[in-house]
Design an enzyme around this catalytic site. Structure first.
Site, PDB file in Angstrom:
ATOM      1  N   ASN A   1       3.195   3.064  -0.225  1.00 23.20           N
ATOM      2  CA  ASN A   1       3.781   2.934  -2.251  1.00 23.20           C
ATOM      3  C   ASN A   1       5.344   3.126  -1.944  1.00 23.20           C
ATOM      4  OD1 ASN A   1       4.587   6.058  -0.147  1.00 23.20           O
ATOM      5  ND2 ASN A   1       4.297   7.232  -1.458  1.00 23.20           N
ATOM      6  N   LYS A   2       6.033   2.787  -0.343  1.00 23.57           N
ATOM      7  CA  LYS A   2       7.190   2.288  -0.718  1.00 23.57           C
ATOM      8  C   LYS A   2       7.126   1.081  -0.754  1.00 23.57           C
ATOM      9  CE  LYS A   2       7.886   6.464   1.592  1.00 23.57           C
ATOM     10  NZ  LYS A   2       7.192   7.017   2.384  1.00 23.57           N
ATOM     11  N   ASN A   3       8.730   0.724  -0.561  1.00 21.23           N
ATOM     12  CA  ASN A   3       9.634   0.065  -1.664  1.00 21.23           C
ATOM     13  C   ASN A   3       8.702  -1.914  -1.212  1.00 21.23           C
ATOM     14  OD1 ASN A   3      10.661   1.377  -3.108  1.00 21.23           O
ATOM     15  ND2 ASN A   3      12.227   0.194  -3.284  1.00 21.23           N
TER      16      ASN A   3
ATOM     17  N   TYR B   1       5.037   2.559   4.338  1.00 22.83           N
ATOM     18  CA  TYR B   1       3.959   2.939   3.975  1.00 22.83           C
ATOM     19  C   TYR B   1       3.341   2.429   2.777  1.00 22.83           C
ATOM     20  CZ  TYR B   1       0.017   6.942   2.862  1.00 22.83           C
ATOM     21  OH  TYR B   1      -1.009   7.346   2.282  1.00 22.83           O
TER      22      TYR B   1
END
Ligand code: PLP
Length: 381
Positions: free
Chosen positions: A177-179, A175
């Site tokens: 906002n993930k790393n 997604y």
């Protein structure tokens, strides 16, 4: 000027990777998805990876593949994104919420988990909150002792050393906002070859062949021996993922350094906040992807006042998480759950900006603003 909690890094390489897919004439699941799976598995020293269209669908797919269903119970922390618990409900099973160990180590408490095992318990869904992978041996032994399937919700933990190395399956999120990101998307790591094959079928309606395979051999026949889903990833996302994966370790290293700066500055301001994972962080050798930077505010500093004040300094903050068992859907369907530590963490937690595009000066700015905001909130309260 506005410092956001997280920000993806997307550039020319991602743009040209997307254009390549468009020019190729094949945009749905095909060779790029396969290559992305192989590369993600290699990066995490796993034998098999199955790409899906979100971590949520990967969690659901994994639970189904393990035969979890109505009447079963699955242990899960309440301190997680609601998707963890929802995926259990999708199968007809019941999520059994477990408390966290402490404010300092806000991960599922193994003693509380043991106390909640019943004859119906089939699996334990371990969440690597904030990217920290802890208690690998303890949880492996726990699962063996109680004869449970161990599944890792590794949504936060892409690139963490041992993420995906001990659960029967581990599910990652891409997604925004993930790393690393593919906008939407997810990946399942699984050790068992037969299980991986089963998951590939379940991902595409249970069909015995994929559209790309049928195109390649000019065949249109297939069978459906099982009830599957449409949880496929597409070539555009896989192409994005391939590019992002190349920078994952470098980005996580930058996150580690920024986290170190946060710990240094905020430890010196001891009375301002509690720093979760301070022990694990140590000299920066934690097994972590350093996904987010959670702090715990003093009990006498109302969080909404702190957040408002920091926003005036153009610093965005968020909350990880409102406990699942307090969300109104869960309160209505599973009333009376009491998890004192999770509830206290949920009341006092504040997530500060952390992403690889930040600099050390930004961290100093956030800490200064946080300290002033806490003092102000305490004074007003
Ligand atoms: C983001 C997240 C998910 C869901 O990921 P999606 O890819 O958005 O479905 C699940 N669990 C946790 C802990 C998450 O943070």
């Amino acid at each position: 000027m506005m410092l956001r909690v997280s920000e993806p890094i997307l550039g020319d390489e991602e743009r040209s990777a997307l254009l390549d897919v468009i020019d190729s004439g094949w945009i749905t699941m095909g060779p790029r998805v396969e290559a992305f799976e192989a590369e993600f598995a290699r990066t995490h020293a796993a034998s098999q990876a199955v790409a899906v269209n979100s971590c949520t669908s990967g969690l659901h797919l994994s639970l189904v593949a393990f035969g979890i269903g109505p009447g079963d119970e699955v242990l899960v922390p309440s301190l997680t994104f609601v998707a963890s618990a929802n995926s259990i409900l999708y199968t007809g099973a019941t999520p059994v919420f477990v408390d966290i160990a402490s404010l300092e180590t806000p991960l599922m408490c193994i003693e509380d988990a043991a106390a909640k095992v019943t004859p119906r318990t089939r699996a334990v869904l371990l969440v690597h909150f904030a990217g920290y992978v802890l208690g690998r041996d303890l949880w492996t032994a726990f699962a063996r002792e109680h004869n449970l399937i161990l599944i890792e919700d590794a949504a936060h933990a892409a690139g963490a050393r041992s993420a995906g190395t001990f659960g029967s399956a581990a599910i990652f999120s891409f997604y925004g906002n993930k790393n690393m990101t593919t906008a939407e998307g997810g990946m399942i790591l699984v050790a068992d070859d037969a299980l991986a094959e089963q998951m590939r079928r379940l991902r595409a309606h249970g069909l015995t062949s994929t559209g790309y395979e049928r195109m390649a051999v000019r065949s249109s026949s297939y069978d459906v021996p099982m009830l599957g889903f449409n949880y496929r990833m597409d070539e555009l996302r896989a192409a994005l993922g391939m590019v992002q994966l190349r920078s994952l370790f470098e980005w996580n290293e930058k996150r580690r350094q920024l986290t170190g700066t946060y710990h240094q500055i905020l430890r010196a301001q001891q009375d301002t906040v509690v720093m979760p994972f301070a022990l694990e962080y140590g000299g920066g050798t934690a097994d972590s992807s350093y996904h987010i930077l959670p702090v715990v505010l003093p009990p006498d500093a109302p969080r909404s006042a702190v957040m408002r004040r920091m926003l005036e300094d153009e610093i965005q903050t968020t909350i990880h998480y409102p406990p699942c068992h307090h969300l109104s859907y869960y309160e209505r369907t599973q009333p009376g759950v009491l998890l004192p530590k999770t509830e206290e963490f949920g009341r006092r937690e504040l997530t500060l900006p952390l992403y690889p595009g930040m600099e050390t000066d930004d961290v100093a700015r956030v800490c200064l603003s946080l300290q002033a905001a806490v003092r102000h909130a305490q004074h007003e309260a």
